[in-house]
Design an enzyme around this catalytic site. Structure first.
Site, PDB file in Angstrom:
ATOM      1  N   ARG A 100       0.881  -1.187   0.000  1.00 15.94           N
ATOM      2  CA  ARG A 100       0.000   0.000   0.000  1.00 15.94           C
ATOM      3  C   ARG A 100       0.907   1.222   0.000  1.00 15.94           C
ATOM      4  O   ARG A 100       1.746   1.371   0.889  1.00 15.94           O
ATOM      5  CB  ARG A 100      -0.916   0.008   1.224  1.00 15.94           C
ATOM      6  CG  ARG A 100      -1.594   1.352   1.431  1.00 15.94           C
ATOM      7  CD  ARG A 100      -2.726   1.315   2.392  1.00 15.94           C
ATOM      8  NE  ARG A 100      -3.868   0.629   1.807  1.00 15.94           N
ATOM      9  CZ  ARG A 100      -5.106   0.686   2.297  1.00 15.94           C
ATOM     10  NH1 ARG A 100      -5.353   1.405   3.383  1.00 15.94           N
ATOM     11  NH2 ARG A 100      -6.079   0.029   1.726  1.00 15.94           N
ATOM     12  N   HIS A 127      -7.269   1.112  -6.620  1.00 14.86           N
ATOM     13  CA  HIS A 127      -7.527   0.247  -5.455  1.00 14.86           C
ATOM     14  C   HIS A 127      -8.174  -1.036  -5.991  1.00 14.86           C
ATOM     15  O   HIS A 127      -9.353  -1.304  -5.761  1.00 14.86           O
ATOM     16  CB  HIS A 127      -8.430   0.969  -4.451  1.00 14.86           C
ATOM     17  CG  HIS A 127      -8.405   0.371  -3.082  1.00 14.86           C
ATOM     18  ND1 HIS A 127      -7.643  -0.743  -2.749  1.00 14.86           N
ATOM     19  CD2 HIS A 127      -9.050   0.733  -1.926  1.00 14.86           C
ATOM     20  CE1 HIS A 127      -7.828  -1.029  -1.466  1.00 14.86           C
ATOM     21  NE2 HIS A 127      -8.666  -0.155  -0.955  1.00 14.86           N
ATOM     22  N   GLN A 130     -10.076  -3.650  -3.742  1.00 19.53           N
ATOM     23  CA  GLN A 130     -11.368  -3.194  -3.244  1.00 19.53           C
ATOM     24  C   GLN A 130     -12.439  -3.273  -4.327  1.00 19.53           C
ATOM     25  O   GLN A 130     -13.548  -3.775  -4.077  1.00 19.53           O
ATOM     26  CB  GLN A 130     -11.253  -1.764  -2.723  1.00 19.53           C
ATOM     27  CG  GLN A 130     -12.548  -1.234  -2.135  1.00 19.53           C
ATOM     28  CD  GLN A 130     -12.964  -1.978  -0.876  1.00 19.53           C
ATOM     29  OE1 GLN A 130     -12.207  -2.045   0.079  1.00 19.53           O
ATOM     30  NE2 GLN A 130     -14.167  -2.547  -0.867  1.00 19.53           N
ATOM     31  N   ASP A 222     -17.127   7.331  -1.635  1.00 20.02           N
ATOM     32  CA  ASP A 222     -15.896   7.193  -0.851  1.00 20.02           C
ATOM     33  C   ASP A 222     -15.607   8.565  -0.238  1.00 20.02           C
ATOM     34  O   ASP A 222     -16.228   9.568  -0.627  1.00 20.02           O
ATOM     35  CB  ASP A 222     -14.758   6.735  -1.797  1.00 20.02           C
ATOM     36  CG  ASP A 222     -13.446   6.432  -1.078  1.00 20.02           C
ATOM     37  OD1 ASP A 222     -13.457   6.270   0.161  1.00 20.02           O
ATOM     38  OD2 ASP A 222     -12.402   6.356  -1.762  1.00 20.02           O
ATOM     39  N   CYS A 262     -16.337   1.692   0.442  1.00 20.15           N
ATOM     40  CA  CYS A 262     -15.187   0.838   0.765  1.00 20.15           C
ATOM     41  C   CYS A 262     -14.755   0.971   2.212  1.00 20.15           C
ATOM     42  O   CYS A 262     -14.070   0.087   2.718  1.00 20.15           O
ATOM     43  CB  CYS A 262     -14.035   1.139  -0.186  1.00 20.15           C
ATOM     44  SG  CYS A 262     -13.328   2.794   0.012  1.00 20.15           S
ATOM     45  N   ARG A 290     -13.712  -8.486   1.566  1.00 19.07           N
ATOM     46  CA  ARG A 290     -12.285  -8.227   1.283  1.00 19.07           C
ATOM     47  C   ARG A 290     -11.447  -9.461   1.631  1.00 19.07           C
ATOM     48  O   ARG A 290     -10.465  -9.765   0.964  1.00 19.07           O
ATOM     49  CB  ARG A 290     -11.793  -7.013   2.086  1.00 19.07           C
ATOM     50  CG  ARG A 290     -12.198  -5.662   1.538  1.00 19.07           C
ATOM     51  CD  ARG A 290     -11.587  -5.355   0.174  1.00 19.07           C
ATOM     52  NE  ARG A 290     -10.140  -5.440   0.171  1.00 19.07           N
ATOM     53  CZ  ARG A 290      -9.305  -4.449   0.492  1.00 19.07           C
ATOM     54  NH1 ARG A 290      -9.800  -3.266   0.812  1.00 19.07           N
ATOM     55  NH2 ARG A 290      -7.989  -4.620   0.451  1.00 19.07           N
TER      56      ARG A 290
HETATM   57  N1  NVA Z   1      -9.844   6.812  -1.404  1.00 23.24           N
HETATM   58  C1  NVA Z   1      -9.496   6.338  -0.084  1.00 23.24           C
HETATM   59  C2  NVA Z   1      -9.725   4.867   0.042  1.00 23.24           C
HETATM   60  C3  NVA Z   1      -9.430   4.307   1.390  1.00 23.24           C
HETATM   61  C4  NVA Z   1      -9.631   2.828   1.457  1.00 23.24           C
HETATM   62  C5  NVA Z   1      -8.046   6.693   0.209  1.00 23.24           C
HETATM   63  O1  NVA Z   1      -7.204   6.515  -0.671  1.00 23.24           O
HETATM   64  O2  NVA Z   1      -7.768   7.148   1.320  1.00 23.24           O
HETATM   65  N1   CP Z   2     -11.246  -0.208   2.190  1.00 23.50           N
HETATM   66  C1   CP Z   2      -9.972  -0.241   2.605  1.00 23.50           C
HETATM   67  O1   CP Z   2      -9.028  -0.436   1.826  1.00 23.50           O
HETATM   68  O2   CP Z   2      -9.843  -0.054   3.940  1.00 23.50           O
HETATM   69  P1   CP Z   2      -8.480   0.139   4.742  1.00 23.50           P
HETATM   70  O3   CP Z   2      -7.932   1.487   4.386  1.00 23.50           O
HETATM   71  O4   CP Z   2      -8.878   0.044   6.186  1.00 23.50           O
HETATM   72  O5   CP Z   2      -7.523  -0.957   4.353  1.00 23.50           O
END
Ligand code: NVA
Ligand code: CP
Length: 308
Positions: A100, A127, A130, A222, A262, A290
């Site tokens: 990540r 992502h 997800q 989101d 998500c 997930r």
């Molecule tokens: N768009 C959000 C998704 C988190 C799972 C982010 O990147 O923070």
């Molecule tokens: N939806 C998702 O990726 O959640 P986290 O940021 O908690 O991993």
């Protein structure tokens, strides 16, 4: 031969997705399979996570393998060890790496220098784990993913980009409502529209959430400020006024419209509490899924299999 990776949804050939989803459903019903016995997977986090971290860590465990979690601060990454070197070193210990991170080029660089498969656990651009889960959740609830109308309400962020890629791959009808200046990635949009010449479907972008939600079977949203955009949160809150998925907006969708998020969510901003916790919401099933989809993705990239 370079091991297969999963950096975007397009890394799984479109004809293999049904088997991958079938496998996820099987793994949901049969929790402890030991297909990853003796294998270790590194889970590397340069941003915060609850679902991705726990679902992959538990997923590897349930598949009989071992997960090693690293954060940038708790590893040498924060001290500046190059991602290329991290890739080479982790490849000597582990049979797969989940990352990540911020820019998509960082996960691509990790993959280039790793000799084991790499999974994108979220970047600023994509992502895929997800949205793969979201599609699985729709299929589980409605029995199909095609022939439906999908709406995306809010930021043209990593989630929106992966939805756009999905619309291109699977020929989905996707309507996005994004405020002016907060639209999705132009290159990802162009590539998906090109792909739709073969796959079908359509992608439209509007600044009117009501128009995007009209008749939608699936309504997704989101947060307005993603990780890394914390400084913009106040300005974004103003720009996104009117983009809240509330009961009135859901009413504009199909009668049994599904609402996806998500998570994590900001109740009262991009979604109201009554919608997130109400009968249209599949957010909690989606979060659990997930785990099952993550396991199927792990098997796909680590074992070169999608079914069985
Ligand atoms: N768009 C959000 C998704 C988190 C799972 C982010 O990147 O923070
Ligand atoms: N939806 C998702 O990726 O959640 P986290 O940021 O908690 O991993």
């Amino acid at each position: 031969m370079k091991p297969r990776g999963f950096l975007t949804l397009g890394d799984v050939p479109v004809e293999q997705w049904p088997a991958l989803f079938d496998r996820a459903a099987y793994l949901k019903a049969h929790r402890n399979q030991t297909t990853l016995a003796g294998k270790s997977v590194a889970l590397v986090f340069e941003k915060a996570s609850t679902r991705t971290r726990v679902s992959f860590e538990v997923g590897v465990f349930e598949l009989g393998g071992h997960a090693v979690v690293l954060t940038s601060q708790g590893s040498q990454i924060a001290r500046g060890e190059p991602i290329e070197d991290t890739a080479r070193v982790l490849s000597g210990y582990c049979q797969g790496i989940v990352l990540r991170t911020f820019g998509q080029e960082r996960v691509a660089t990790l993959q280039r220098h790793a000799s084991v498969p790499v999974i994108n656990g979220l970047s600023d651009q994509h992502h895929p784990c997800q949205v793969a889960t979201d599609l699985f959740t729709v299929r589980e609830k409605l029995g199909r993913i095609d022939g439906l109308r999908y709406a995306w309400i809010g930021d043209g962020n990593n989630m929106a980009n992966s939805w756009i890629e999905a619309a291109g791959l699977f020929g989905l009808d996707l309507q996005l409502a994004c405020p002016e200046g907060f639209g999705p990635d132009a290159d990802i949009l162009r590539a998906a529209r090109d792909r739709q010449a073969r796959s079908g479907g359509s992608i439209t972008i509007t600044s009117d959430p009501k128009a995007a939600a009209a008749g939608a079977h699936v309504i997704s949203t989101d947060v307005w400020a993603s990780m890394g955009q914390e400084d913009e949160a106040a300005a974004r809150k103003k720009a996104f006024a009117g983009y809240c998925v509330d009961a009135a907006l859901v009413q504009r969708g199909a009668p049994d419209a599904i609402v996806l998020h998500c998570l994590p969510a900001h109740r009262g901003e991009e979604i109201t509490g009554d919608v997130l916790d109400g009968p249209h919401s599949l957010a909690w099933v989606q979060a659990e899924n997930r785990l099952h989809v993550g396991k199927a993705i792990l098997e796909h990239v680590l074992l070169d299999r999608v079914s069985g």
